[in-house]
Structures are given as C-alpha cells and as structure tokens.
Design an enzyme around this catalytic site. Structure first.
Site, mmCIF file in Angstrom:
data_model
loop_
_atom_site.group_PDB
_atom_site.id
_atom_site.type_symbol
_atom_site.label_atom_id
_atom_site.label_comp_id
_atom_site.label_asym_id
_atom_site.label_seq_id
_atom_site.Cartn_x
_atom_site.Cartn_y
_atom_site.Cartn_z
ATOM 1 N N HIS A 57 46.936 30.830 47.944
ATOM 2 C CA HIS A 57 46.693 31.524 46.285
ATOM 3 C C HIS A 57 46.020 32.552 47.286
ATOM 4 O O HIS A 57 45.487 33.390 48.412
ATOM 5 C CB HIS A 57 45.054 30.856 46.333
ATOM 6 C CG HIS A 57 44.246 31.821 45.533
ATOM 7 N ND1 HIS A 57 45.362 32.041 43.850
ATOM 8 C CD2 HIS A 57 43.364 31.702 45.053
ATOM 9 C CE1 HIS A 57 44.759 32.295 43.415
ATOM 10 N NE2 HIS A 57 43.209 32.957 43.221
ATOM 11 N N HIS A 60 41.330 38.215 42.233
ATOM 12 C CA HIS A 60 42.950 37.622 42.611
ATOM 13 C C HIS A 60 43.307 37.722 41.166
ATOM 14 O O HIS A 60 42.402 37.209 40.083
ATOM 15 C CB HIS A 60 42.801 36.526 43.433
ATOM 16 C CG HIS A 60 41.833 35.676 42.543
ATOM 17 N ND1 HIS A 60 41.470 34.316 42.660
ATOM 18 C CD2 HIS A 60 39.477 36.032 43.513
ATOM 19 C CE1 HIS A 60 40.046 33.695 42.878
ATOM 20 N NE2 HIS A 60 39.167 35.215 42.556
ATOM 21 N N CYS A 82 49.761 35.048 41.897
ATOM 22 C CA CYS A 82 48.719 35.791 42.572
ATOM 23 C C CYS A 82 49.264 36.074 43.698
ATOM 24 O O CYS A 82 48.618 37.826 44.043
ATOM 25 C CB CYS A 82 47.365 34.871 42.875
ATOM 26 S SG CYS A 82 48.161 33.189 43.922
#
Length: 162
Positions: A31, A43, A155
């Site tokens: 991530h 994010h 992301c």
C-alpha cells in the site's frame, strides 16, 4: 537510494514529500502513499466492505487497503478524519497498519532497477520537488483521484502521480 534488497527505513528517515509504502497480506502487495509531515500520510484507498469481489478465494487478497481496525475507539491522531475511502489522510500508524515502513526510490540507475528483487519499489524516473509532491497530494485529497481500480488506478498510481 535505499538498498537493493530492501527499501525499509525508520520513521525518522522519511521527510515530507516522500513516496512511502508498507507491505500487506504477507508481502503479496504493498500500500503506497505520500508522507506529508507531522506524522501524516495522504493515500488512495478503497473503503472496507465496498470492494467489488471476484466471488473466489482471490477476494482474500483484494481486501481494502484502508486501515483494518474498524472496531473500538477511533485513532487519537487521525480518528477525526472521517473520510474512509478515496484519497484520505491518516496518521503514519494507521497507514502502516502494523507493517513496516518502506521508501519508494526514484531516479535509480538501470542496473539498480534490474537488480531489485521486487517490482513496485523503485523507478528510473526522477521525482518532482517535495513541495510540488505535497501540493498535488493535498489537492487530490480535496478533489479526488477518480474511481479506485486495483489494476488501473490504485494507491501506487496515486503516489507516483503526486
């Protein structure tokens, strides 16, 4: 430049504008986000429980990249930030979700790029200046980055765009 085998860094080594990431699901995927300073990260994420599943065992791998803790009291650092999907800002602890901190490496040499054990940890391209990166991340926090797509708009794409 970080390292060929690992881009793991300590919290005190990141600075505002850095592209950071944390491995999830036993190193199956990472991530990504942009560290904006003061212990906060911007994010791009899917909302927990709102993913489009495949109806197969693969759904376990495709769970949300938002913080897993949905029960109990909200985080004291970022719990007041109620937005839970799209471009969000959370504290570094919630972003890491118990994982380790890694720094995405920009402007690496072709030899270094080829020597990396895993993709998605570095690029040959140079990063823009930190103030530009932070400006883009904050702009997208207020204006969005489109619909999240695991393969087309995720992301990592967000952090690289910033």
């Amino acid at each position: 430049m970080v390292g060929v085998l690992s881009n793991r860094v300590d919290r005190e080594d990141v600075k505002a504008g850095d592209h950071i990431y944390s491995w999830r699901a036993a190193y199956i995927y990472a991530h990504h986000g942009v560290y904006v300073g003061d212990g906060m990260v911007i994010h791009f994420t899917r909302a927990a429980g709102h993913e489009i599943g495949t109806g197969t065992v693969f759904d376990w791998f495709l769970y949300s990249s938002s913080p897993a803790a949905t029960e109990g009291p909200p985080c004291e650092k970022c719990g007041h930030l109620v937005k839970r999907e799209g471009v969000i800002m959370s504290c570094l602890d919630c972003f890491l979700d118990g994982g380790n901190l890694y720094l995405f490496d920009y402007a690496v040499s072709p030899a270094f790029f080829l020597a990396k054990a895993r993709g998605g940890t570095c690029t040959l391209a140079a990063s823009d200046p930190y103030d530009v990166v932070i400006h883009r991340a904050r702009y997208l926090l207020n204006n969005g980055f489109g619909m999240y797509s695991l393969f087309k708009n995720n992301c990592e794409d967000f952090a690289i765009y910033c």
